[in-house]
Design a protein around this motif. Structure first.
Motif, PDB file in Angstrom:
ATOM      1  N   ARG A 153      19.340   9.640  -2.788  1.00  0.00           N
ATOM      2  CA  ARG A 153      19.131   8.225  -1.909  1.00  0.00           C
ATOM      3  C   ARG A 153      20.653   7.725  -1.380  1.00  0.00           C
ATOM      4  O   ARG A 153      21.701   7.922  -2.105  1.00  0.00           O
ATOM      5  CB  ARG A 153      18.390   7.266  -2.484  1.00  0.00           C
ATOM      6  CG  ARG A 153      17.096   7.605  -2.855  1.00  0.00           C
ATOM      7  CD  ARG A 153      15.973   7.777  -2.024  1.00  0.00           C
ATOM      8  NE  ARG A 153      14.725   8.182  -2.182  1.00  0.00           N
ATOM      9  CZ  ARG A 153      14.283   9.281  -2.735  1.00  0.00           C
ATOM     10  NH1 ARG A 153      14.949  10.153  -2.698  1.00  0.00           N
ATOM     11  NH2 ARG A 153      12.988   9.266  -2.842  1.00  0.00           N
ATOM     12  N   PRO A 154      20.540   7.238  -0.063  1.00  0.00           N
ATOM     13  CA  PRO A 154      21.808   6.662   0.227  1.00  0.00           C
ATOM     14  C   PRO A 154      22.189   5.308  -0.169  1.00  0.00           C
ATOM     15  O   PRO A 154      23.202   5.146  -0.046  1.00  0.00           O
ATOM     16  CB  PRO A 154      21.682   6.496   1.821  1.00  0.00           C
ATOM     17  CG  PRO A 154      20.219   6.370   1.896  1.00  0.00           C
ATOM     18  CD  PRO A 154      19.471   7.318   0.974  1.00  0.00           C
ATOM     19  N   SER A 155      21.359   4.485  -0.832  1.00  0.00           N
ATOM     20  CA  SER A 155      21.711   3.292  -1.377  1.00  0.00           C
ATOM     21  C   SER A 155      21.362   3.268  -3.249  1.00  0.00           C
ATOM     22  O   SER A 155      20.911   4.345  -3.394  1.00  0.00           O
ATOM     23  CB  SER A 155      21.118   2.568  -0.911  1.00  0.00           C
ATOM     24  OG  SER A 155      21.040   2.053   0.402  1.00  0.00           O
ATOM     25  N   ASP A 156      21.947   2.371  -3.569  1.00  0.00           N
ATOM     26  CA  ASP A 156      21.801   2.343  -5.299  1.00  0.00           C
ATOM     27  C   ASP A 156      20.270   2.274  -5.613  1.00  0.00           C
ATOM     28  O   ASP A 156      19.738   1.448  -5.016  1.00  0.00           O
ATOM     29  CB  ASP A 156      22.572   1.067  -5.605  1.00  0.00           C
ATOM     30  CG  ASP A 156      22.556   1.046  -7.281  1.00  0.00           C
ATOM     31  OD1 ASP A 156      22.697   1.814  -7.700  1.00  0.00           O
ATOM     32  OD2 ASP A 156      22.124  -0.268  -7.559  1.00  0.00           O
ATOM     33  N   THR A 157      20.119   2.911  -6.683  1.00  0.00           N
ATOM     34  CA  THR A 157      18.626   3.005  -7.076  1.00  0.00           C
ATOM     35  C   THR A 157      18.443   2.256  -8.397  1.00  0.00           C
ATOM     36  O   THR A 157      17.325   2.311  -9.177  1.00  0.00           O
ATOM     37  CB  THR A 157      18.285   4.409  -7.245  1.00  0.00           C
ATOM     38  OG1 THR A 157      18.904   5.067  -8.197  1.00  0.00           O
ATOM     39  CG2 THR A 157      18.354   5.180  -5.673  1.00  0.00           C
ATOM     40  N   THR A 200      16.750   3.762   1.046  1.00  0.00           N
ATOM     41  CA  THR A 200      16.925   4.445   2.115  1.00  0.00           C
ATOM     42  C   THR A 200      17.249   3.917   3.463  1.00  0.00           C
ATOM     43  O   THR A 200      17.665   4.576   4.381  1.00  0.00           O
ATOM     44  CB  THR A 200      15.567   5.456   2.576  1.00  0.00           C
ATOM     45  OG1 THR A 200      14.482   4.601   2.831  1.00  0.00           O
ATOM     46  CG2 THR A 200      14.902   6.086   1.273  1.00  0.00           C
ATOM     47  N   GLY A 201      17.250   2.755   3.180  1.00  0.00           N
ATOM     48  CA  GLY A 201      17.664   1.816   4.442  1.00  0.00           C
ATOM     49  C   GLY A 201      17.213   0.263   4.630  1.00  0.00           C
ATOM     50  O   GLY A 201      15.992   0.031   4.105  1.00  0.00           O
ATOM     51  N   LEU A 261      15.600   5.965   9.298  1.00  0.00           N
ATOM     52  CA  LEU A 261      15.203   7.537  10.013  1.00  0.00           C
ATOM     53  C   LEU A 261      16.761   8.074  10.259  1.00  0.00           C
ATOM     54  O   LEU A 261      16.775   9.395   9.775  1.00  0.00           O
ATOM     55  CB  LEU A 261      14.667   7.258  11.407  1.00  0.00           C
ATOM     56  CG  LEU A 261      14.529   8.625  12.214  1.00  0.00           C
ATOM     57  CD1 LEU A 261      13.303   9.299  11.582  1.00  0.00           C
ATOM     58  CD2 LEU A 261      14.200   8.090  13.671  1.00  0.00           C
ATOM     59  N   TYR A 262      17.754   7.448  10.584  1.00  0.00           N
ATOM     60  CA  TYR A 262      19.130   8.051  10.554  1.00  0.00           C
ATOM     61  C   TYR A 262      19.635   8.513   9.088  1.00  0.00           C
ATOM     62  O   TYR A 262      20.142   9.428   9.478  1.00  0.00           O
ATOM     63  CB  TYR A 262      19.871   6.780  11.244  1.00  0.00           C
ATOM     64  CG  TYR A 262      19.695   6.443  12.518  1.00  0.00           C
ATOM     65  CD1 TYR A 262      19.204   7.377  13.718  1.00  0.00           C
ATOM     66  CD2 TYR A 262      19.917   4.957  12.948  1.00  0.00           C
ATOM     67  CE1 TYR A 262      18.695   7.003  14.938  1.00  0.00           C
ATOM     68  CE2 TYR A 262      19.431   4.614  14.331  1.00  0.00           C
ATOM     69  CZ  TYR A 262      18.838   5.364  15.072  1.00  0.00           C
ATOM     70  OH  TYR A 262      18.435   5.006  16.461  1.00  0.00           O
ATOM     71  N   ASN A 263      19.096   7.736   8.290  1.00  0.00           N
ATOM     72  CA  ASN A 263      19.766   8.175   6.928  1.00  0.00           C
ATOM     73  C   ASN A 263      19.137   9.318   6.467  1.00  0.00           C
ATOM     74  O   ASN A 263      19.513  10.381   5.677  1.00  0.00           O
ATOM     75  CB  ASN A 263      19.405   7.089   5.859  1.00  0.00           C
ATOM     76  CG  ASN A 263      20.653   6.168   5.926  1.00  0.00           C
ATOM     77  OD1 ASN A 263      21.503   6.130   6.628  1.00  0.00           O
ATOM     78  ND2 ASN A 263      20.147   5.056   5.246  1.00  0.00           N
ATOM     79  N   PHE A 264      17.731   9.316   7.049  1.00  0.00           N
ATOM     80  CA  PHE A 264      17.020  10.551   6.668  1.00  0.00           C
ATOM     81  C   PHE A 264      17.309  11.742   7.331  1.00  0.00           C
ATOM     82  O   PHE A 264      17.670  13.076   6.935  1.00  0.00           O
ATOM     83  CB  PHE A 264      15.320  10.385   6.948  1.00  0.00           C
ATOM     84  CG  PHE A 264      14.520  11.467   6.799  1.00  0.00           C
ATOM     85  CD1 PHE A 264      13.854  11.892   5.519  1.00  0.00           C
ATOM     86  CD2 PHE A 264      14.250  12.553   7.585  1.00  0.00           C
ATOM     87  CE1 PHE A 264      13.085  12.703   5.092  1.00  0.00           C
ATOM     88  CE2 PHE A 264      13.231  13.869   7.226  1.00  0.00           C
ATOM     89  CZ  PHE A 264      12.793  13.588   6.024  1.00  0.00           C
TER      90      PHE A 264
END
Length: 374
Positions: free
Chosen positions: A257-261, A327-328, A335-338
């Motif tokens: 994932r682009p962000s901390d989980t 994810t955003g 969507l852009y991160n995907f």
């Protein structure tokens, strides 16, 4: 970096690729590709009894009459359930000039899945209006050549749970969950899309069908995107395009994932990721091969048309889930991160539509929407 284009443009991945499936029934896969059409027709007719049929479902015990609509009728689709029985799905279906279509004239089918409002009449009206606009631009696009369908996926907290219609627990239909009413007749919402696709692929009903579009906006788009990932290989002889417009969230095809989980331990559970996949639908496939990349490969093999309204920065999250935030922060960012991790594949398209927010009617009626849907 994502390129901004106007509503009449697209990001087209223009390398050649063959997305054409070879036949409607898997039994045909071992046969030569030069199989004469008449043999294909006969074999398909032999297997047509397994395909659900429009107008064959039960229409009794409805708690109320759904709204009437211009250009369409309320129809009842007979769906095969997991026990080999039948369950009914209601939908709005083309009825141009008050007459049912001559099916051999139909060349295109467009199925538009509603959002969380469970209002298929709104989505059918958007398609019907769009069809009239498209017909004014191209005489080959007309009410005889295009069949429109907007299915209803009702939740159990609505009054539809007291009817014969397949009804789903909350909004579980968007992630493929199985219907809960009628109690003895259960079917995954993904099975419903399978059978709708098979119906429009049936050459004994639609011998001249050239393309099927399975479309969704908002929660409908979330359903279509997840269906693309785990949906069965149907081997339809008809090309299928999946139109995904303004989804609030997207199913991620790996556990990154682009962000901390760290504050969201279940971030990759089914619905947002592939862990803990509990559906009967394609259960073995997803749980055995899903995290090994097989789901991603299946996703890549399908033809997808993404659409994003550039004024849509909403952040609707069902039940306050934390997974989407990994994810955003809003629909656009997600969507852009995907795309950064799972870029659109060869043959896919992305339409960035200026001046449109989170509106399924407007998205379907822009020039970009007309080009993809109709």
């Amino acid at each position: 970096m994502h390129r901004l284009v106007d509503e009449t443009s697209s990001h087209q991945y223009d390398q050649a690729v063959n997305r054409q499936s070879f036949c409607i029934n898997t039994v045909l896969l071992a046969m030569p590709f030069t199989l004469p059409f008449i043999t294909l027709l006969v074999i398909t007719l032999l297997f047509s009894f397994v395909i659900a049929q429009q107008y064959a479902g039960q229409s009794t015990n409805l708690p109320r009459l759904p709204p009437t609509i211009t250009g369409g009728e309320l129809a009842f689709f007979n769906i095969k359930d997991t026990n080999g029985g039948n369950v009914t799905m209601a939908n709005y279906f083309s009825l141009p000039n008050g007459q049912r279509q001559v099916t051999h004239k139909v060349q295109r089918a467009v199925v538009y899945v509603h959002g969380s409002g469970e209002d298929p009449q709104t989505y059918f009206a958007a398609l019907f209006s769009g069809l009239n606009k498209a017909a004014a631009q191209n005489p080959e696009v007309n009410q005889d050549a295009v069949v429109l369908m907007a299915p209803l996926f009702p939740s159990d907290n609505s009054d539809w749970s007291r009817s014969d219609l397949a009804t789903f627990k909350g909004r579980g239909w968007y992630i493929g969950e199985t219907s809960v009413y009628p109690a003895t007749q259960n079917v995954s919402s993904f099975d419903v899309l399978d059978q709708i696709t098979q119906y429009f692929s049936d050459v004994s009903i639609y011998p001249n069908m050239k393309e099927i579009v399975i479309a969704g906006h908002s929660m409908g788009a979330q359903m279509v995107q997840r269906y693309v990932a785990v949906g069965k290989e149907l081997f339809s002889h008809v090309p299928i395009t999946y139109w995904i417009a303004n989804p609030s969230t997207l199913l991620w095809l790996n556990d990154k994932r682009p962000s901390d989980t760290s504050s969201c331990p279940n971030y990759n559970d089914w619905g947002h990721g592939l862990d803990g996949y509990y559906l009967d639908y394609e259960h073995t496939f997803v749980n055995t091969l899903g995290n090994l990349g097989a789901v991603h490969l299946r996703y890549q093999r399908k033809r997808i048309a993404y659409a994003r309204g550039l004024n849509d920065f909403g952040n609707y999250i069902l039940n306050g889930e934390c997974s989407p935030c990994t994810t955003g922060s809003n629909r656009g960012e997600r969507l852009y991160n995907f795309f950064d991790v799972f870029p659109p594949d060869v043959g896919d398209t992305v339409d960035y539509v200026e001046g449109i927010g989170h509106n399924g009617i407007q998205m379907a009626q822009t020039q970009a929407g007309l080009n993809r849907l109709l």
